[in-house]
Each structure stands twice: as structure tokens, then as C-alpha cells.
Design an enzyme around this catalytic site. Structure first.
Site, short mmCIF file in Angstrom:
data_model
loop_
_atom_site.label_atom_id
_atom_site.label_comp_id
_atom_site.label_asym_id
_atom_site.label_seq_id
_atom_site.Cartn_x
_atom_site.Cartn_y
_atom_site.Cartn_z
N HIS A 52 0.82 -1.21 0.00
CA HIS A 52 0.00 0.00 0.00
C HIS A 52 0.86 1.27 0.00
O HIS A 52 1.90 1.32 0.66
CB HIS A 52 -0.89 0.04 1.25
CG HIS A 52 -1.98 -0.99 1.21
ND1 HIS A 52 -3.09 -0.87 0.43
CD2 HIS A 52 -2.13 -2.17 1.87
CE1 HIS A 52 -3.88 -1.92 0.59
NE2 HIS A 52 -3.32 -2.73 1.47
N LYS A 253 -11.02 -1.23 3.43
CA LYS A 253 -10.58 -0.48 2.24
C LYS A 253 -11.45 -0.84 1.05
O LYS A 253 -11.30 -0.26 -0.02
CB LYS A 253 -9.12 -0.81 1.93
CG LYS A 253 -8.17 -0.39 3.04
CD LYS A 253 -6.73 -0.58 2.58
CE LYS A 253 -5.75 -0.41 3.71
NZ LYS A 253 -5.61 -1.62 4.56
N ILE A 349 -1.53 -6.24 14.12
CA ILE A 349 -0.86 -5.97 12.84
C ILE A 349 -1.75 -6.51 11.71
O ILE A 349 -1.46 -7.54 11.09
CB ILE A 349 0.57 -6.58 12.80
CG1 ILE A 349 1.35 -6.26 14.07
CG2 ILE A 349 1.30 -6.11 11.55
CD1 ILE A 349 1.72 -4.80 14.26
N GLU A 350 -2.83 -5.78 11.49
CA GLU A 350 -3.71 -6.11 10.37
C GLU A 350 -3.23 -5.29 9.16
O GLU A 350 -2.14 -4.75 9.17
CB GLU A 350 -5.16 -5.79 10.74
CG GLU A 350 -5.34 -4.38 11.23
CD GLU A 350 -6.79 -4.03 11.52
OE1 GLU A 350 -7.68 -4.54 10.85
OE2 GLU A 350 -7.02 -3.21 12.42
N SER A 351 -4.05 -5.18 8.12
CA SER A 351 -3.62 -4.43 6.95
C SER A 351 -3.28 -2.99 7.33
O SER A 351 -4.02 -2.39 8.11
CB SER A 351 -4.73 -4.45 5.90
OG SER A 351 -4.27 -3.89 4.71
N CYS A 414 3.25 -30.04 -12.51
CA CYS A 414 2.01 -29.24 -12.51
C CYS A 414 1.86 -28.65 -13.91
O CYS A 414 2.64 -27.78 -14.31
CB CYS A 414 2.10 -28.13 -11.47
SG CYS A 414 0.80 -26.90 -11.62
N CYS A 416 -0.75 -26.97 -15.35
CA CYS A 416 -1.35 -25.63 -15.50
C CYS A 416 -0.30 -24.54 -15.29
O CYS A 416 -0.24 -23.56 -16.02
CB CYS A 416 -2.48 -25.41 -14.50
SG CYS A 416 -3.81 -26.59 -14.55
N CYS A 451 -6.76 -26.46 -12.83
CA CYS A 451 -7.16 -27.77 -12.27
C CYS A 451 -7.01 -27.80 -10.74
O CYS A 451 -7.40 -28.78 -10.11
CB CYS A 451 -6.43 -28.91 -12.94
SG CYS A 451 -4.90 -29.42 -12.15
C1 LIG Z 1 -8.10 -10.46 3.84
C2 LIG Z 1 -6.80 -9.76 4.10
C3 LIG Z 1 -6.27 -8.86 3.17
C4 LIG Z 1 -5.09 -8.20 3.43
N1 LIG Z 1 -4.50 -7.44 2.45
C5 LIG Z 1 -3.32 -6.83 2.69
C6 LIG Z 1 -2.65 -6.12 1.67
O1 LIG Z 1 -3.06 -6.13 0.51
N2 LIG Z 1 -1.52 -5.44 2.00
C7 LIG Z 1 -1.02 -5.43 3.26
O2 LIG Z 1 -0.04 -4.74 3.51
N3 LIG Z 1 -1.59 -6.17 4.24
C8 LIG Z 1 -2.71 -6.89 3.97
N4 LIG Z 1 -3.29 -7.65 4.93
C9 LIG Z 1 -2.68 -7.70 6.25
C10 LIG Z 1 -1.51 -8.66 6.31
O3 LIG Z 1 -1.82 -9.88 5.66
C11 LIG Z 1 -1.18 -8.92 7.78
O4 LIG Z 1 -1.08 -7.69 8.44
C12 LIG Z 1 0.13 -9.65 7.93
O5 LIG Z 1 0.15 -10.81 7.13
C13 LIG Z 1 0.33 -9.99 9.40
O6 LIG Z 1 1.52 -10.73 9.51
P1 LIG Z 1 1.90 -11.40 10.88
O7 LIG Z 1 3.22 -12.03 10.68
O8 LIG Z 1 1.75 -10.40 11.97
O9 LIG Z 1 0.74 -12.46 11.15
P2 LIG Z 1 0.57 -13.97 10.62
O10 LIG Z 1 0.91 -14.12 9.20
O11 LIG Z 1 -0.79 -14.41 11.05
O12 LIG Z 1 1.68 -14.76 11.44
C14 LIG Z 1 1.57 -15.01 12.82
C15 LIG Z 1 2.12 -16.39 13.08
O13 LIG Z 1 2.17 -16.63 14.48
C16 LIG Z 1 1.90 -18.00 14.67
N5 LIG Z 1 1.48 -18.19 16.06
C17 LIG Z 1 0.35 -17.73 16.65
N6 LIG Z 1 0.27 -18.13 17.92
C18 LIG Z 1 1.39 -18.84 18.16
C19 LIG Z 1 1.87 -19.54 19.31
N7 LIG Z 1 1.18 -19.58 20.45
N8 LIG Z 1 3.07 -20.18 19.22
C20 LIG Z 1 3.77 -20.17 18.05
N9 LIG Z 1 3.33 -19.55 16.93
C21 LIG Z 1 2.17 -18.88 16.98
C22 LIG Z 1 0.80 -18.28 13.67
O14 LIG Z 1 0.67 -19.66 13.40
C23 LIG Z 1 1.27 -17.48 12.48
O15 LIG Z 1 2.05 -18.25 11.59
C24 LIG Z 1 -4.44 -8.37 4.67
C25 LIG Z 1 -4.96 -9.31 5.58
C26 LIG Z 1 -6.09 -10.03 5.27
C27 LIG Z 1 -6.53 -11.13 6.19
#
Ligand SMILES: Cc1cc2nc3c(=O)[nH]c(=O)nc-3n(C[C@H](O)[C@H](O)[C@H](O)COP(=O)(O)OP(=O)(O)OC[C@H]3O[C@@H](n4cnc5c(N)ncnc54)[C@H](O)[C@@H]3O)c2cc1C
Length: 504
Positions: A52, A253, A349-351, A414, A416, A451
Site C-alpha cells: 500500500h 478499504k 498488525i492487520e492491513s 504441474c 497448468c 485444475c
Molecule cells: C483479507 C486480508 C487482506 C489483506 N491485504 C493486505 C494487503 O493487501 N496489504 C497489506 O499490507 N496487508 C494486507 N493484509 C494484512 C496482512 O496480511 C497482515 O497484516 C500480515 O500478514 C500480518 O503478519 P503477521 O506475521 O503479523 O501475522 P501472521 O501471518 O498471522 O503470522 C503469525 C504467526 O504466528 C503464529 N502463532 C500464533 N500463535 C502462536 C503460538 N502460540 N506459538 C507459536 N506460533 C504462533 C501463527 O501460526 C502465524 O504463523 C491483509 C490481511 C487479510 C486477512
């Protein structure tokens, strides 16, 4: 014997991977745990893959700062880690005169956030650039710094670089609790035993609230999963070169129509708050909402072009921002809290978490230094990671040379997506070995075409069994509990390598 580390990182999504890579630059022993059978199985596995620009995050938030800084870091990241990334720019498309004022508001926010290269375009110009769009388009905000990436490749590459630089990754290892000495965290309890460390970093995504609560931090903070559903279109049927957002709503968004780096168009996501943190299932109502939303931007979409659907879960937090009306912009938490010692806390830490991940990792390092941690750079840290050959991207001459060197690259598994046995073998024996079908899918793109794995899956299952030295019945889609095969069928009653004495 007590396992002593300097840093433990919890969670191997894009944020954990970037933190692991950034910290691998410094001396010290680092343990990195992930509860699943592979990296990249949480929010990072299913999202829109947009880097973004940063015009929709609220000025003054940590989120806005991380977004804009993170965006600027992707060119260097892509070069050092040899990962695909294209700065194609993105469009927020207004349909009808009534949506035009929203573009001015986004422009103002972008300027306040320091986003360079934004421009408001007239409707005619937008339609000239993309004739697929709704003829009622009245204008668009064009942000030239918007980009698209491959979140699977980015996570793998950063993780691999961290591991090659000495980080110890333990999969199938779930954090359960902290081990405390007074108000100091000294280690963690996991399902695989205890590990001791001077620092623990919470990058557990959807469970980041659970982890911080175990440390007694921010009891008022909680994560609400927000599901987003998608369609994937066959690139042979429909292509689009651009990233199109609608004007945003209060909770998201909005539903995009966007291209991916692999050439497929994706539609989505919607935004539905749910209770179950594991429920990434598609729903009839969700898919209907996405289809309608996407058709508002591109009316000519045809359901016959759909080859897949999927859903992802946003780990939505509740950290306040200057504007409580905008739900999708609750803030990120990136802190070293005062109440406990030895804890780096990341939450909500969402989008745009994918975009922001490198900036978050950089901030973690700054916070540690600010807390008096004398991070000393290694003399032999290597920031460079080379991607392994991708057969379909090579010229005919390069393909021939590769097959000459290793005939397994001459066997297409694969059809495809044109993925060869050589690529599969390379990933099974890589620094972070692929040990499941989905792990191979994320690394090679196999099974993602029309597929959807129907052709390759039986052969991939055999290859995994042979290379890992495990029984065919033990090969899984994504870890324990997702085995493909329950028992032999045609061998009923025949004792042999597939049938145990008991089953005959
Ligand atoms: C629908 C959607 C669309 C999005 N689009 C975008 C986009 O276009 N651009 C953008 O910048 N962001 C986007 N985001 C946001 C982005 O995907 C997330 O902010 C980002 O992937 C978060 O990364 P993370 O490593 O914090 O979380 P995650 O990828 O969820 O990683 C956290 C990890 O912690 C592990 N974990 C949890 N609890 C434990 C535990 N107790 N012990 C050991 N391991 C554990 C989990 O298994 C997981 O692997 C989007 C999100 C969604 C869902």
C-alpha cells in the site's frame, strides 16, 4: 540442559520473518518458533498482496508511519532477497459524482502521511487507462508508489535469509506461557519444552493478544478476526494490469479488482467480523457480497472465469486512533512495555501489515537499542538471498541448459502452472525444507491453476513420501491432521509395503 538464547521470536508470518532477518544481522543466539508445520500459514498466507502507498491510514498513527516507511523499503528488499515486486501504482476509483469527495479526503490523508506521487485523475482518463472499468467512473486517486508483491515468496525469502544467517527456526512449536523471574521474562514454555532467553518478541498475529496477556500486558487489548473472502480468475480468460480499489468504507478499504504478480485477477476482500479465530471458510453470503462489490468496479466480470475461492483472517486489534469512527484503522502496537522486562510486543498488525513488515522489523531493532541492548553487527552477515530457478520464467536456452545439468527439470509435474520436478526437489531440500503439499504450493506456485492440483497432487504426494522417507499415508496437505490418504484401497488384503500386518 537449559537452552539459553538472546532472542526468541514467536510466530513466522511476514512480521516474524522480517524481524528474524533484521535481528540476524546482529550477534546473539536467536530462536524462532512457529506453532504450524510451516512458515506463512496465518494472515500472511491469504491476503490481497498489495504494497500500500499509505494514503488511507490515519495521519498520526503508528500504522501510517509504518505503512509509508515500509512501502519505501520494498525495492531494496526485493533486490536483496531476489523476490518479485512491481510498483505498478494503484487507483482508488470513484463511481458516480457522489463518491468524488472521498478522493480529496484520501489525498489529504496521503499528503499528511508523506505519500509521494499521488494525483487525482478525471473519469475519462481513468477509463482510457482501463476500459474494463465501470463507464460511470467519475475520477480516481492514482498513487504511483502502490505496488504488488508475492507474500509467500517474500516471507520465505526473508525467513530463509534469517536461517542462513544463523536463526534457529523450530516449526510445530507452540508458545504456551512465559517463564518469569519477578517482573522479568526469562524464557517461554512451549509444547516442545522450555527455552530461555533475555528477550521475547511477540509476532503471533491472530494470537498476539493471548501472548501479551500471558505477560500481563494490555488486558484491555483484544483481537477480533475479520474475515475477507476472494475469487481468483483464470488469467487465460481475463486479465487486468492494474490495482483498483473502490472508495473505502468505515470498516474496510473495500472490495478490490486487482491483478496479481502471477497474472491472475483477484476480487475481494469483504470484511466480516467473526468470533472463531480459525474459521477461514468461504460463505455464500460473503462470496455474493464480493461479487457484487467487484462488479461495481468492473461490470463485465464473468463467473465462468473463476478458478478458485479463498478467505483470509485479519487480526484486527482495538488500539485507539485519533478517529474512532474508522474501524479498519485501529492502530498497530509496537512497543517495549515498562511493566515487564525483556518483552517486545507487537499487536493488531492487520492491513497494511504486509507492506509495513520491514519497517516494523526496523522499529524493533531501534526499540531494542533504545532499551540499552548493545546490538553488535556480525562481520559476516549476508543480506543477499538468491531465488532458485523458476522453470517457466526461463528462456528456451536456459531451460535446455538446466535440464542438461539436472534432468528432473525436464519433468513437468504441474501442467497448468508449468512446475517441474526439479523445482519441487529443490524446495524439499532447501534451507527451510517444504514438507507438506501446501508448503510446496507456496514455494513453487504448483496447484494454483485451473485444475487446482487435480493433476499434480498424486505425483507430488509420491515425491514428498520418497524424499522425506515417510509412508505415503503420512504425507499431509498442511501438517498433522491433514493427511491425504486414509488407507490403501486397491491393495485390500495384500500384505506389502503399504499395508501393515494389522490391516491385511
Ligand atoms: C483479507 C486480508 C487482506 C489483506 N491485504 C493486505 C494487503 O493487501 N496489504 C497489506 O499490507 N496487508 C494486507 N493484509 C494484512 C496482512 O496480511 C497482515 O497484516 C500480515 O500478514 C500480518 O503478519 P503477521 O506475521 O503479523 O501475522 P501472521 O501471518 O498471522 O503470522 C503469525 C504467526 O504466528 C503464529 N502463532 C500464533 N500463535 C502462536 C503460538 N502460540 N506459538 C507459536 N506460533 C504462533 C501463527 O501460526 C502465524 O504463523 C491483509 C490481511 C487479510 C486477512
Amino acid at each position: 540442559m537449559q537452552e539459553q538464547y538472546d532472542f526468541i521470536i514467536i510466530g513466522a508470518g511476514i512480521v516474524g520473518s522480517m524481524v528474524a532477518r533484521w535481528l540476524s544481522r546482529y550477534e546473539g543466539r536467536i530462536l524462532w518458533i512457529e506453532k504450524e508445520a510451516d512458515i506463512c500459514m496465518g494472515a500472511t498466507a491469504a491476503n490481497t498482496a498489495i504494497v500500500h502507498a499509505g494514503y488511507d491510514t490515519l495521519p498520526g498513527t503508528v500504522k501510517a508511519e509504518m505503512n509509508v516507511r515500509g512501502n519505501a523499503m520494498w525495492d531494496q528488499l526485493s533486490e536483496e532477497l531476489d523476490i518479485p515486486f512491481e510498483r505498478r501504482g494503484d487507483y482508488v476509483v470513484a463511481v458516480g459524482e457522489e463518491e468524488l469527495p472521498a478522493l480529496d479526503e484520501l489525498m489529504r490523508r496521503g499528503e499528511a502521511n508523506g505519500v509521494p506521487g499521488m494525483k487525482i485523475l478525471e473519469g475519462e482518463e481513468v477509463l482510457r487507462r482501463d476500459p474494463n472499468l465501470n463507464p460511470k467512473v467519475s475520477g480516481a486517486l492514482w498513487a504511483t508508489t502502490g505496488g504488488i508483491c508475492d507474500p509467500w515468496q517474500a516471507t520465505l525469502a526473508a525467513a530463509e535469509n534469517a536461517v542462513v544467517n544463523g536463526v534457529e527456526l523450530r516449526l510445530n512449536t507452540e508458545f504456551e506461557d512465559f517463564i518469569m523471574d519477578g517482573d522479568r521474562i526469562v524464557g517461554i514454555q512451549t509444547n516442545q519444552g522450555e527455552f530461555y532467553s533475555r528477550w521475547v518478541i511477540n509476532s503471533a498475529g491472530m494470537y498476539s493478544d493471548v501472548v501479551m496477556h500471558k505477560a500481563g500486558i494490555r488486558p484491555e487489548f483484544f483481537i477480533t478476526p475479520r474475515r475477507g473472502e476472494y475469487y481468483v480468475l483464470d488469467r487465460a480468460d481475463f486479465t487486468l494490469n492494474n490495482v483498483h480499489f473502490p472508495v473505502p468504507s468505515r470498516i474496510s478499504k473495500g472490495i478490490l479488482v486487482t491483478t496479481t504478480l502471477h497474472g491472475n485477477t483477484i476480487l475481494g476482500p469483504n470484511a466480516e467480523e467473526i468470533e472463531d479465530r480459525t474459521n477461514a471458510a468461504n460463505t455464500v453470503t460473503g462470496l455474493e457480497e464480493v461479487w457484487e462489490g467487484a462488479k461495481k468496479l468492473v461490470p463485465g466480470l464473468n463467473p465462468k472465469h473463476v478458478i478458485a475461492i479463498f478467505a483470509g483472517l485479519r487480526p484486527g486489534g482495538n488500539a485507539p486512533t485519533p478517529d474512532p469512527e474508522i474501524d479498519y484503522s485501529k492502530d498497530f502496537i509496537i512497543e517495549i512495555p515498562d511493566a515487564v522486562q525483556g518483552f517486545v510486543n507487537l499487536g493488531g498488525i492487520e492491513s497494511p501489515g504486509l507492506t509495513s513488515a520491514p519497517a516494523i522489523a526496523e522499529r524493533v531493532v531501534t526499540l531494542l537499542q533504545g532499551a540499552g541492548e548493545p546490538l553488535k553487527e556480525k562481520t559476516d552477515w549476508n543480506p543477499i538471498r538468491k531465488a532458485r530457478p523458476v522453470f517457466r520464467h526461463l528462456s528456451k536456452d536456459e531451460q535446455a541448459a538446466l535440464i542438461e545439468e539436472d534432468p528432473s527439470y525436464g519433468r513437468i509435474i504441474c501442467r497448468c502452472e508449468y512446475v517441474t520436478e526439479g523445482e519441487i526437489l529443490a524446495e524439499i531440500h532447501a534451507p527451510i525444507p517444504a514438507t507438506t503439499y501446501d508448503a510446496l504450493k507456496r514455494r513453487t506456485w504448483l496447484g494454483t491453476g485451473r485444475c487446482q492440483g487435480g493433476f499434480d497432487m498424486p505425483r507430488v504426494t509420491e515425491i514428498l513420501s520418497e524424499e522425506l522417507g515417510i509412508d505415503l499415508l503420512e504425507v499431509t496437505k498442511k501438517g498433522a491432521g491433514s493427511e491425504f490418504l486414509a488407507r490403501p484401497t486397491k491393495l485390500v488384503g495384500v500384505k506389502g509395503p503399504l499395508l501393515s500386518e494389522k490391516e491385511v
